[in-house]
Enzyme design. Sequence first.
Site, PDB file in Angstrom:
ATOM      1  N   GLU A 135       1.055  -1.226  -0.027  1.00 12.82           N
ATOM      2  CA  GLU A 135      -0.002   0.064   0.152  1.00 12.82           C
ATOM      3  C   GLU A 135       0.830   1.229  -0.043  1.00 12.82           C
ATOM      4  OE1 GLU A 135      -3.276   0.670  -0.058  1.00 12.82           O
ATOM      5  OE2 GLU A 135      -4.253  -1.248   0.336  1.00 12.82           O
ATOM      6  N   GLU A 270     -18.032  -0.856  -9.802  1.00 14.84           N
ATOM      7  CA  GLU A 270     -17.076  -1.802  -9.116  1.00 14.84           C
ATOM      8  C   GLU A 270     -17.914  -2.575  -7.964  1.00 14.84           C
ATOM      9  OE1 GLU A 270     -14.205   0.152  -6.712  1.00 14.84           O
ATOM     10  OE2 GLU A 270     -15.731   1.470  -5.865  1.00 14.84           O
ATOM     11  N   ARG A 283     -16.918  -0.606   1.403  1.00 17.36           N
ATOM     12  CA  ARG A 283     -16.000  -1.469   0.557  1.00 17.36           C
ATOM     13  C   ARG A 283     -16.734  -2.498  -0.116  1.00 17.36           C
ATOM     14  NH1 ARG A 283     -11.300  -1.852   3.713  1.00 17.36           N
ATOM     15  NH2 ARG A 283     -10.344  -3.279   2.089  1.00 17.36           N
ATOM     16  N   LEU A 284     -16.108  -3.033  -0.955  1.00 20.94           N
ATOM     17  CA  LEU A 284     -16.863  -3.899  -1.758  1.00 20.94           C
ATOM     18  C   LEU A 284     -16.824  -5.366  -1.065  1.00 20.94           C
ATOM     19  CD1 LEU A 284     -15.316  -3.087  -5.158  1.00 20.94           C
ATOM     20  CD2 LEU A 284     -17.299  -2.144  -4.213  1.00 20.94           C
ATOM     21  N   TRP A 286     -15.867  -9.136  -1.163  1.00 17.73           N
ATOM     22  CA  TRP A 286     -15.148  -9.639  -2.123  1.00 17.73           C
ATOM     23  C   TRP A 286     -15.450 -11.199  -2.215  1.00 17.73           C
ATOM     24  CZ3 TRP A 286      -9.561  -7.767  -0.142  1.00 17.73           C
ATOM     25  CH2 TRP A 286      -9.490  -6.289  -0.135  1.00 17.73           C
ATOM     26  N   ASP A 392      -7.725  -5.290  -8.964  1.00 16.75           N
ATOM     27  CA  ASP A 392      -7.298  -4.468  -7.641  1.00 16.75           C
ATOM     28  C   ASP A 392      -6.190  -5.168  -7.020  1.00 16.75           C
ATOM     29  OD1 ASP A 392      -7.002  -2.210  -5.907  1.00 16.75           O
ATOM     30  OD2 ASP A 392      -8.985  -2.411  -5.373  1.00 16.75           O
ATOM     31  N   GLU A 395      -0.677  -6.398  -3.792  1.00 14.98           N
ATOM     32  CA  GLU A 395       0.691  -6.094  -2.893  1.00 14.98           C
ATOM     33  C   GLU A 395       0.638  -6.681  -1.611  1.00 14.98           C
ATOM     34  OE1 GLU A 395      -1.579  -2.434  -4.680  1.00 14.98           O
ATOM     35  OE2 GLU A 395      -2.103  -4.144  -3.779  1.00 14.98           O
ATOM     36  N   ARG A 442      -3.249  -1.231 -10.448  1.00 19.00           N
ATOM     37  CA  ARG A 442      -2.283  -0.190  -9.684  1.00 19.00           C
ATOM     38  C   ARG A 442      -1.167  -1.246  -9.215  1.00 19.00           C
ATOM     39  NH1 ARG A 442      -4.995   0.265  -3.570  1.00 19.00           N
ATOM     40  NH2 ARG A 442      -4.266  -1.725  -2.635  1.00 19.00           N
ATOM     41  N   ASP A 459      -4.707   4.964  -5.276  1.00 19.45           N
ATOM     42  CA  ASP A 459      -5.611   5.588  -4.249  1.00 19.45           C
ATOM     43  C   ASP A 459      -5.307   6.975  -3.611  1.00 19.45           C
ATOM     44  OD1 ASP A 459      -7.193   3.257  -4.631  1.00 19.45           O
ATOM     45  OD2 ASP A 459      -6.805   2.380  -2.515  1.00 19.45           O
ATOM     46  N   HIS A 524     -14.391   7.951 -10.342  1.00 19.83           N
ATOM     47  CA  HIS A 524     -14.509   7.263  -9.068  1.00 19.83           C
ATOM     48  C   HIS A 524     -15.219   8.060  -8.094  1.00 19.83           C
ATOM     49  CE1 HIS A 524     -13.748   4.307  -6.331  1.00 19.83           C
ATOM     50  NE2 HIS A 524     -12.640   3.566  -6.710  1.00 19.83           N
TER      51      HIS A 524
END
Length: 669
Positions: A135, A270, A283-284, A286, A392, A395, A442, A459, A524
């Site tokens: 991040e 999204e 948030r989504l 997942w 997305d 990382e 990203r 972000d 966004h």
Amino acid sequence: MKLRVHTQDDGFDLLFGDHIVLRHRAACPAVVMARGRPDITMFRGNFRISDSPADEIAPSDWRKADGDIELMRDGAPVARLSTKDHKLTINALLPGYDRLRVRFHAEAGECVWGGGEQMSYLALNGRAFPIWTSEPGVGRDKSTELTRIMDAEGMAGGDYWNTNYPQPTFLTSRWIAVHLDASCYSVLDFTDPGFHAVDVWSDTARFELFATDGPLELVSALSKRFGRQPALPDWAIGGAIVGLKSGASSFDRLERFIEAGTAVSALWCEDWAGIRETTFGRRLFWDWHNGERSAQRYPDLMARIADLHQRGMRFMAYANPYIAVDGDLFAEAAGGGHFCLRTDSDDVHLVDFGEFDCGVVDFTREETRAWFAERVLGREMLDIGIDGWMADFGEYLPTDLRLADGSDPMEAHNRWPVLWAEVNARAVESRGRTGDAVFFMRAGFSGVQAHCPLLWAGDQSVDFTRHDGIGTVITGALSAGLVGNAYSHSDCGGYTSLHGNVRTKELMQRWCELAAFAPVMRSHEGNRPDDNLQYDSTPELMACFARWSRVHAHLAPYVRHLCGDASAQGLPAQRPLFLHFHHDPALFTVHDQFLYGADLLVAPVIEQGAQARDVVLPGAGVWRHVWSGVDYAPGTHRIAAPIGAPPVFYRPDSAFAALFAGLNEVLER
């Protein structure tokens, strides 16, 4: 071109063509070795990594041995340097020595770039850059209150070097490049003007070297090495991708964008697979499939997508390489052996992503790569008509789990975004849609260029701050472009809104001006959409977005030309000024304006309240101001920049001059 050794009185030089790349002297050995003692902590994708190396050796003596060079201590070899063509390999010969510092030669005044996608600095001189995907942090500036708060809440403030996409590659103004061909933790250290140091957490360091006559050729060579993206499809460059995440009402809101005159290329939702509310924001959920949650949030989604297609618009969604424990796909994935495991048992290793836990899909396993590409991205997304998605994350691979292929997570961590990109590209290819369906990422590392067709800048905070605001989008695109990424864009309007930091009308307007001059323009709603302005919040903002979407669409023929440059030469769409004007060292550090191709110059306003800004016009010929038609001589000029008229210039002798001259009329419609 081959590496060769030139003996000196008290050492040797390693030359690549006419360039000294490594200089070994008794007083300054080229290689330093040590035994590492790392300390690694991860919390929600933020890493704290430190080391306490011991038993350091800086061997000064050397000898030739079977065509190689051995570095000596007390008459015994402790390291070996091997060369083959343009490659240099350094091996520690003593057991347990797993830290190498390699000092590459630097010349006075030499400028350095690279490091992957760097968000704060284009020129890297004077600073060190750890190469570890993570991040990027919120604030990214230890002097700000927001960064201090985020650090206290979970190591989440970040610093200037934190990035989703690092790469151990650097370029210099001698027009050479050095690439570390490894995925282990490393550091590019340019704090000493006497040398360019690369710290490698391994007993072996393999480097590739490149040398050309200028920066265009150097970028082209690097893009060929790492892979070139397919040209963007016409639909992606022909208008704005409108990002909305309010369930079925997103389609109704899209109609209002169209009625306002927006050039719409796609609707991006999204939240297609569901949402969950957390303290961070919306948030989504997942769990990547067109199941019950999707049906509740987006009834008749396939039919709605088909209707968009009939009207010449596309539909885009979202996925990432993790699956929530409370999702429907979790049991299927666990039963198929598709998750990374704990080190102390065969249980799934779970990661806390902020008030919900997920399993990490294990892409070191071929069966798992095939499963995710087919089962999730293929059947659940492409087969219902989805035309692209945000791919997305990537990382977060922890260092304390077990991988199916037995590899060390410390070595696999940086490779994870590349594996994730491969899975996405595999799914697209399986449906014959390479160059048509577009996913954007990203996260990245060396080699992601061969698989990921489009970057996005991550972000950013919803502000004008130096290290995490709108301006970092420019630096990120320019730095990533130097190592082979042709196409980049950003969340128009920004994303991260925390601790009272919310969007302003000015920020929304300025971000439109910037986004219109990227190959893809996409909005966004951010992590806290209810707390922030949206482009359909007011008629003024809606009109602003519509105007600049038309500017973006108007430039599509030029962007198509830039896609040709990218395919043929590996050149990025957005370019640092020195890429075409490398004889002027004053341009080496310019990171707040860019060339869009060779013929258009864009100097976005990225300071709050600014109504004018200094603009550097490079080269020998005149530049024409798009909005006034006035010609300016090369040099630095103070240019008026009210909202709605950011400084943009073009070459009057460009083959696209008539297209550029028409921008003013397009904006005023």
